[in-house]
Design an enzyme around this catalytic site. Sequence first.
Site, short mmCIF file in Angstrom:
data_model
loop_
_atom_site.label_atom_id
_atom_site.label_comp_id
_atom_site.label_asym_id
_atom_site.label_seq_id
_atom_site.Cartn_x
_atom_site.Cartn_y
_atom_site.Cartn_z
N TYR A 19 -51.84 -35.71 72.57
CA TYR A 19 -51.40 -36.56 71.46
C TYR A 19 -50.48 -37.63 71.99
O TYR A 19 -49.57 -37.34 72.77
CB TYR A 19 -50.59 -35.73 70.44
CG TYR A 19 -51.42 -34.98 69.45
CD1 TYR A 19 -52.53 -35.56 68.86
CD2 TYR A 19 -51.09 -33.68 69.09
CE1 TYR A 19 -53.28 -34.86 67.94
CE2 TYR A 19 -51.83 -32.98 68.18
CZ TYR A 19 -52.93 -33.57 67.60
OH TYR A 19 -53.67 -32.88 66.69
N HIS A 169 -51.80 -36.14 56.92
CA HIS A 169 -52.17 -35.65 58.25
C HIS A 169 -52.06 -34.14 58.40
O HIS A 169 -52.21 -33.62 59.52
CB HIS A 169 -51.32 -36.36 59.32
CG HIS A 169 -51.62 -37.82 59.42
ND1 HIS A 169 -50.99 -38.76 58.64
CD2 HIS A 169 -52.53 -38.50 60.16
CE1 HIS A 169 -51.48 -39.96 58.92
NE2 HIS A 169 -52.42 -39.83 59.83
N ARG A 199 -54.20 -49.13 67.73
CA ARG A 199 -54.41 -47.90 68.48
C ARG A 199 -55.88 -47.49 68.33
O ARG A 199 -56.57 -47.99 67.44
CB ARG A 199 -53.50 -46.77 68.00
CG ARG A 199 -53.84 -46.25 66.63
CD ARG A 199 -52.89 -45.14 66.22
NE ARG A 199 -53.08 -43.93 67.02
CZ ARG A 199 -53.88 -42.92 66.66
NH1 ARG A 199 -54.55 -42.98 65.54
NH2 ARG A 199 -54.00 -41.85 67.41
N GLU A 241 -62.35 -45.26 66.38
CA GLU A 241 -61.78 -46.10 65.33
C GLU A 241 -60.68 -46.96 65.93
O GLU A 241 -59.71 -46.42 66.48
CB GLU A 241 -61.18 -45.24 64.22
CG GLU A 241 -62.20 -44.42 63.46
CD GLU A 241 -61.59 -43.57 62.37
OE1 GLU A 241 -62.35 -42.96 61.61
OE2 GLU A 241 -60.35 -43.53 62.27
N TYR A 292 -61.42 -29.59 65.20
CA TYR A 292 -61.02 -30.70 64.33
C TYR A 292 -61.87 -31.94 64.60
O TYR A 292 -62.23 -32.68 63.68
CB TYR A 292 -59.53 -31.01 64.56
CG TYR A 292 -59.06 -32.22 63.82
CD1 TYR A 292 -58.96 -32.21 62.43
CD2 TYR A 292 -58.71 -33.40 64.49
CE1 TYR A 292 -58.54 -33.33 61.73
CE2 TYR A 292 -58.29 -34.51 63.81
CZ TYR A 292 -58.20 -34.48 62.43
OH TYR A 292 -57.78 -35.59 61.75
#
Lengths: 317, 137
Positions: A19, A169, A199, A241, A292
């Site tokens: 992350y 989230h 991002r 994305e 996920y």
Amino acid sequence: MSVKAEQFPFPFTEDRYAYSNNSSLQKPARSVTMTDRYLEEIQLKRELLQANHQRCFRSLPLSLESQWEAMRRIFNELAENEPEHFSFEKRGNEYRFQNLLLGEEERFKYRDLSSIERQPLDIAGRHVQEDLIIMGDRHDGLFLEAGQLCFPSNWSLTFVLGMDFKSIHTPVPGITHKDFIGKVERFISRIRQNEAWERKNWSMTISNKLDTPLETYANWGKLRLQVTDENVGELVHLRVEVQRLLRLPLTNDILFTIHTYLLSLNDLIRNDLWLKRLYTTIQFLSDDIAEYKGIALYKNELMQFLEKTLSEKGISL
Amino acid sequence: MTEFQNNKRILIFSDQSYLLQANEKVRELTEEGYQCEVVSMPVSSNKAEQLLAQQPLGSLVWIYSEEDSAQAIEYAARNAGFSKNEIWINKSSEQNTRIFCSQCHHINEISSAEMFECERCHIKLDPSNHYSIYHKS
């Protein structure tokens, strides 16, 4: 609906997954861009909006000011950056946007709802490939207050409407560890007026389908069971994305845009560096993140395919 | 000059069925030093907005009511500038859980968190802990 490899924003800069707030400041500040898939994606968007408007567009009344500001900003950007395709003129409080690619124009009086037939964000979104979200910046956090969302990756705009940033989230594994999501929210809250940050977020999807909303999961989720050693390269796509966050200067809210790209594994493995980085990233992915990101059901087939390709190309890790 | 109250004032909306419960709470809160005002529901939205707008900064809003009326007061409070942390809503006396259907958006009220069939679209739902304050489900 895959994009050409030359236009694909490959997301991995390292060989392992972690992350990170991998945002970078955009100069000049852009919230929307175009690829050569423009016409096909705009057509798909409009078909989805026509058939499922309640699913693809939602707003709270308090978002209207930001919607106006976002629409004007987006039309300005298009005209400035793609003048051969778009124009935007202002006369007093009256505006005219022309989309020469589609042979369409939008006329409106700024902040006059009687001058438009749809809400501003619902108009602007029909001229760009991006999904558009308004995040209201309130004194107690960021809230999703409007969105035109045609190409979501397994989430529901209706469900998250009005929801605060952290709650949105909740499904992301480990996102609250060391208050990571709190740090991201604080980062966004400090974005300055007219600044845009970018991002990349990634996942994997089966087929070249851009529209994978939670509402139709029963239709597309089961495709994951169809992946075999023979079809993995053709069926599995890396989905990226490109997310941009722009602070709207008048309302101080955030315009969040999502430009989605798909590339099949067969196209991706033509680039040796991409092949190597994808393999090492998937290899070290934890089980909950694999789940996920939608990979768990076919991770074995995926890894075998990548290992075989690395071996055939003589690439060592 | 703005007067800060340091969370010592609570405006309480309560409908008739919760009035006893609300008054009992007022007694406890008063002993703890809070200033409480109870507004009996139903109350018009104009009246509610007027009362909410009159509250000094730092005040809290408590709502004792069933879902629909509670939501109307909550919206009015949010519009009057109260944050979500300054609004408290009593839980319904029923223990049902509201589950948002990811396919058809219907909100099902069920008594357990096990897999069940949506009463509108009949898809099988496996409830998660992803909670929306806005939808209360």
